[in-house]
Design a protein around this motif. Sequence first.
Motif, PDB file in Angstrom:
ATOM      1  N   MET A   1      -7.492   3.703  -3.805  1.00 60.77           N
ATOM      2  CA  MET A   1      -7.432   4.675  -5.017  1.00 60.77           C
ATOM      3  C   MET A   1      -7.262   5.939  -4.732  1.00 60.77           C
ATOM      4  O   MET A   1      -6.604   6.893  -5.395  1.00 60.77           O
ATOM      5  CB  MET A   1      -8.593   4.359  -5.894  1.00 60.77           C
ATOM      6  N   THR A   2      -7.902   6.608  -3.636  1.00 59.06           N
ATOM      7  CA  THR A   2      -7.681   7.927  -2.864  1.00 59.06           C
ATOM      8  C   THR A   2      -6.422   8.522  -2.913  1.00 59.06           C
ATOM      9  O   THR A   2      -5.903   9.488  -3.387  1.00 59.06           O
ATOM     10  CB  THR A   2      -8.596   8.035  -1.681  1.00 59.06           C
ATOM     11  N   ASP A   3      -5.661   7.607  -2.296  1.00 60.76           N
ATOM     12  CA  ASP A   3      -4.186   7.882  -2.144  1.00 60.76           C
ATOM     13  C   ASP A   3      -3.291   8.094  -3.292  1.00 60.76           C
ATOM     14  O   ASP A   3      -2.690   9.097  -3.769  1.00 60.76           O
ATOM     15  CB  ASP A   3      -3.263   6.941  -1.144  1.00 60.76           C
ATOM     16  N   ASP A   4      -3.706   7.276  -4.286  1.00 58.15           N
ATOM     17  CA  ASP A   4      -3.102   7.387  -5.681  1.00 58.15           C
ATOM     18  C   ASP A   4      -3.625   8.823  -6.305  1.00 58.15           C
ATOM     19  O   ASP A   4      -2.717   9.469  -6.985  1.00 58.15           O
ATOM     20  CB  ASP A   4      -3.429   6.394  -6.671  1.00 58.15           C
ATOM     21  N   ILE A   5      -4.736   9.166  -6.323  1.00 58.54           N
ATOM     22  CA  ILE A   5      -5.323  10.253  -7.029  1.00 58.54           C
ATOM     23  C   ILE A   5      -4.839  11.549  -6.423  1.00 58.54           C
ATOM     24  O   ILE A   5      -4.576  12.406  -7.110  1.00 58.54           O
ATOM     25  CB  ILE A   5      -6.980  10.130  -6.824  1.00 58.54           C
ATOM     26  N   VAL A   6      -4.648  11.585  -5.250  1.00 61.19           N
ATOM     27  CA  VAL A   6      -4.201  12.844  -4.609  1.00 61.19           C
ATOM     28  C   VAL A   6      -2.895  13.207  -4.499  1.00 61.19           C
ATOM     29  O   VAL A   6      -2.257  14.109  -4.130  1.00 61.19           O
ATOM     30  CB  VAL A   6      -4.655  12.938  -2.760  1.00 61.19           C
ATOM     31  N   ARG A   7      -2.035  12.179  -5.100  1.00 55.94           N
ATOM     32  CA  ARG A   7      -0.556  12.265  -5.332  1.00 55.94           C
ATOM     33  C   ARG A   7      -0.203  12.813  -6.906  1.00 55.94           C
ATOM     34  O   ARG A   7       0.682  12.714  -7.201  1.00 55.94           O
ATOM     35  CB  ARG A   7       0.099  11.171  -4.817  1.00 55.94           C
ATOM     36  N   MET A   8      -1.522  12.449  -7.573  1.00 54.94           N
ATOM     37  CA  MET A   8      -1.145  12.802  -9.076  1.00 54.94           C
ATOM     38  C   MET A   8      -1.331  14.334  -9.271  1.00 54.94           C
ATOM     39  O   MET A   8      -1.751  15.066  -8.381  1.00 54.94           O
ATOM     40  CB  MET A   8      -2.540  12.456  -9.975  1.00 54.94           C
ATOM     41  N   ASP A   9      -0.508  14.869 -10.295  1.00 55.13           N
ATOM     42  CA  ASP A   9      -0.547  16.137 -10.693  1.00 55.13           C
ATOM     43  C   ASP A   9      -1.735  16.428 -11.602  1.00 55.13           C
ATOM     44  O   ASP A   9      -2.469  15.667 -11.989  1.00 55.13           O
ATOM     45  CB  ASP A   9       0.733  16.490 -11.303  1.00 55.13           C
ATOM     46  N   ALA A  10      -2.009  17.787 -11.873  1.00 57.35           N
ATOM     47  CA  ALA A  10      -3.163  18.058 -12.427  1.00 57.35           C
ATOM     48  C   ALA A  10      -3.193  17.510 -13.817  1.00 57.35           C
ATOM     49  O   ALA A  10      -4.128  17.366 -14.436  1.00 57.35           O
ATOM     50  CB  ALA A  10      -3.153  19.720 -12.467  1.00 57.35           C
ATOM     51  N   THR A  11      -1.822  17.567 -14.524  1.00 56.15           N
ATOM     52  CA  THR A  11      -1.850  17.276 -16.066  1.00 56.15           C
ATOM     53  C   THR A  11      -2.260  15.663 -16.094  1.00 56.15           C
ATOM     54  O   THR A  11      -3.085  15.356 -16.993  1.00 56.15           O
ATOM     55  CB  THR A  11      -0.454  17.329 -16.571  1.00 56.15           C
ATOM     56  N   ARG A  12      -1.820  14.929 -15.152  1.00 59.55           N
ATOM     57  CA  ARG A  12      -2.289  13.415 -15.182  1.00 59.55           C
ATOM     58  C   ARG A  12      -3.495  13.307 -15.285  1.00 59.55           C
ATOM     59  O   ARG A  12      -4.235  12.464 -15.616  1.00 59.55           O
ATOM     60  CB  ARG A  12      -1.294  12.753 -14.037  1.00 59.55           C
ATOM     61  N   ILE A  13      -4.242  14.180 -13.933  1.00 60.85           N
ATOM     62  CA  ILE A  13      -5.499  13.743 -13.739  1.00 60.85           C
ATOM     63  C   ILE A  13      -6.392  14.134 -14.992  1.00 60.85           C
ATOM     64  O   ILE A  13      -7.472  13.535 -15.452  1.00 60.85           O
ATOM     65  CB  ILE A  13      -5.972  14.860 -12.572  1.00 60.85           C
ATOM     66  N   SER A  14      -6.033  15.387 -15.543  1.00 58.93           N
ATOM     67  CA  SER A  14      -7.104  15.597 -16.843  1.00 58.93           C
ATOM     68  C   SER A  14      -6.617  14.648 -17.911  1.00 58.93           C
ATOM     69  O   SER A  14      -7.757  14.442 -18.671  1.00 58.93           O
ATOM     70  CB  SER A  14      -6.358  16.898 -17.152  1.00 58.93           C
ATOM     71  N   GLN A  15      -5.284  14.086 -18.214  1.00 66.01           N
ATOM     72  CA  GLN A  15      -5.286  12.907 -19.173  1.00 66.01           C
ATOM     73  C   GLN A  15      -6.120  11.871 -18.802  1.00 66.01           C
ATOM     74  O   GLN A  15      -6.992  11.547 -19.770  1.00 66.01           O
ATOM     75  CB  GLN A  15      -4.032  12.657 -19.211  1.00 66.01           C
ATOM     76  N   LEU A  16      -6.198  11.353 -17.576  1.00 69.27           N
ATOM     77  CA  LEU A  16      -7.084  10.118 -17.136  1.00 69.27           C
ATOM     78  C   LEU A  16      -8.502  10.574 -17.335  1.00 69.27           C
ATOM     79  O   LEU A  16      -9.374   9.759 -17.865  1.00 69.27           O
ATOM     80  CB  LEU A  16      -6.706   9.625 -15.685  1.00 69.27           C
ATOM     81  N   ILE A  17      -8.948  11.642 -17.121  1.00 74.08           N
ATOM     82  CA  ILE A  17     -10.251  11.951 -17.135  1.00 74.08           C
ATOM     83  C   ILE A  17     -10.754  12.376 -18.726  1.00 74.08           C
ATOM     84  O   ILE A  17     -11.688  11.349 -18.938  1.00 74.08           O
ATOM     85  CB  ILE A  17     -10.705  13.557 -16.706  1.00 74.08           C
ATOM     86  N   ALA A  18      -9.995  12.545 -19.456  1.00 77.20           N
ATOM     87  CA  ALA A  18     -10.180  12.787 -20.887  1.00 77.20           C
ATOM     88  C   ALA A  18     -10.187  11.419 -21.698  1.00 77.20           C
ATOM     89  O   ALA A  18     -10.973  11.198 -22.470  1.00 77.20           O
ATOM     90  CB  ALA A  18      -9.047  13.750 -21.753  1.00 77.20           C
ATOM     91  N   ARG A  19      -9.516  10.413 -20.932  1.00 79.97           N
ATOM     92  CA  ARG A  19      -9.590   8.911 -21.572  1.00 79.97           C
ATOM     93  C   ARG A  19     -10.519   8.171 -21.022  1.00 79.97           C
ATOM     94  O   ARG A  19     -10.570   6.858 -21.193  1.00 79.97           O
ATOM     95  CB  ARG A  19      -8.012   8.508 -21.345  1.00 79.97           C
ATOM     96  N   ARG A  20     -11.331   8.849 -20.137  1.00 83.98           N
ATOM     97  CA  ARG A  20     -12.481   8.209 -19.423  1.00 83.98           C
ATOM     98  C   ARG A  20     -11.729   6.967 -18.611  1.00 83.98           C
ATOM     99  O   ARG A  20     -12.490   5.921 -18.026  1.00 83.98           O
ATOM    100  CB  ARG A  20     -13.536   7.475 -20.291  1.00 83.98           C
ATOM    101  N   GLU A  21     -10.435   7.044 -17.907  1.00 79.33           N
ATOM    102  CA  GLU A  21      -9.891   6.406 -17.018  1.00 79.33           C
ATOM    103  C   GLU A  21     -10.167   6.800 -15.693  1.00 79.33           C
ATOM    104  O   GLU A  21      -9.874   5.985 -14.684  1.00 79.33           O
ATOM    105  CB  GLU A  21      -8.540   6.146 -17.593  1.00 79.33           C
ATOM    106  N   LEU A  22     -10.693   7.829 -15.456  1.00 81.35           N
ATOM    107  CA  LEU A  22     -10.942   8.537 -14.179  1.00 81.35           C
ATOM    108  C   LEU A  22     -11.878   9.215 -14.107  1.00 81.35           C
ATOM    109  O   LEU A  22     -12.236  10.275 -15.263  1.00 81.35           O
ATOM    110  CB  LEU A  22      -9.712   9.241 -13.696  1.00 81.35           C
ATOM    111  N   SER A  23     -12.820   9.482 -13.101  1.00 76.65           N
ATOM    112  CA  SER A  23     -14.103  10.115 -13.177  1.00 76.65           C
ATOM    113  C   SER A  23     -13.873  11.552 -12.384  1.00 76.65           C
ATOM    114  O   SER A  23     -13.187  11.255 -11.397  1.00 76.65           O
ATOM    115  CB  SER A  23     -15.312   9.299 -12.439  1.00 76.65           C
TER     116      SER A  23
END
Length: 469
Positions: A1-23
């Motif tokens: 999962m680490t490799d996936d997270i560090v290749r995401m852009d900031a917008t995607r990260i914020s979306q997943l956090i807001a949907r509680r799919e990513l901490s």
Amino acid sequence: MTDDIVRMDATRISQLIARRELSPVEVMRAHLDRIAAVNPKLNAIVTLADGAMEGAERAEAAVRSGAQLGPLHGVPFTVKDGIDTAGVLTQRGSPIFRGRVPETDATVVARLKAAGAILIAKTNPPEFSYSIETDNLLTGQTNNPWNLDYTPGGSSGGESAAIAAGMSPLGVGSDLSISLRGPAAHTGIVGFKATHGRMPMTGHWPRVPRRFWHIGPMARSVRDVALAYSLMAGPDGADGFSISSPGLDTGVGTKSTRQLRVGWMASPGFFGPIDPEVVATVKAAAQALSSAGYHVEQVRLPVVEQTDANSVLWQLQQMESQPEFEKVTAGHEVEIFRHARLVLDAPDTPIADFVAAEQAIERLRDSFAEYFRRYDVLLCPVTPFPATRHGLNDVVVDGVTVSPFHVMSATSPFSLTGMPALSMRFGTSRDGLPIGVQVVSSWLAEPTVLKVASLLEEVSPVRDLHPTI
């Protein structure tokens, strides 16, 4: 999962956090792990921010509580070490400022924090943020993640290398002549210099010559720099150059009501030779815009071709920078590196040359004003050649030997005139290095720049390429 997270852009990260799919804690841990794994090879990160993980834990608690979340809630970000960060070392690439800890954040840093972003680290600049390469006597040399023997450029080279290598999804850099856009091009990310004054310079050093300095966002996607721009821009009541205008629309995701007019130029186009691979990349981007329905044609701007913008900038900035450098280096002569030494040892610009340089800027501004009556966008190179090996004294470009400072020839005109300009990757050199294109529009026309860049990103042949480090 680490490799996936560090290749995401900031917008995607914020979306997943807001949907509680990513901490937020998962996100922060992934980026800290990435820093530990690759920064020893790159030396892009120079200081980890105390409290980053605690900030992520607070962000996670806010998500669980159902609190209202900001647009960058839980997203890590990095900041060039010439920009102040409260309670975190800001040493400006020099032993003279060793151990310096500001009490307050730069305005743009405070605004990103207010949007929920969490400072994770500071990134390496050259001495005093004044060079086309990123190295200094305090924290050393930064390497390009695409090839460690090559430079990531300067002066936001540490920032660009960190983002390209997945150590940060979003960053803040600064630009005097090339320092956002060149490093972005050399490392294959996006760097955006908005109209001069859009981003307050409060908390940035050096402050001179402030009429040319810009602060701006850097990221791996156009939508990220557009989001960061919308959050960072606007007057702060402290920087007298900071400006406002009706709205801060980014233009991303909206449809044009008319056909946009694009002129492109590469070679001839600027003062000196352009690498054929760079020319081919700009031409390919122009063809992509034409295929998308834009009106596209090759153009010539004689004043730009005939103006040595690098010399103009040097003659003007040296007169203002030298007294400031003399003041801060007094008594610290053994701690001065080659970048500041160039400024300190330079002779004064004769007043006639100073006036001639100011008039050259006026001619550039007039030429661009006339151009943008007929076109919406100028598409051109970011740098005349891809990234080079560290420490070259000369560079051969299309059979012509030039100074390494020629790298600024296609960016300096837009710093001198304060126009919005964005750097993004659209090609690859024969050596496997990124090649960028520059999207420019008229003053305060940031939505146009971002809209065109967003379209180019969609059709880019190199959109999904990442360093293998």
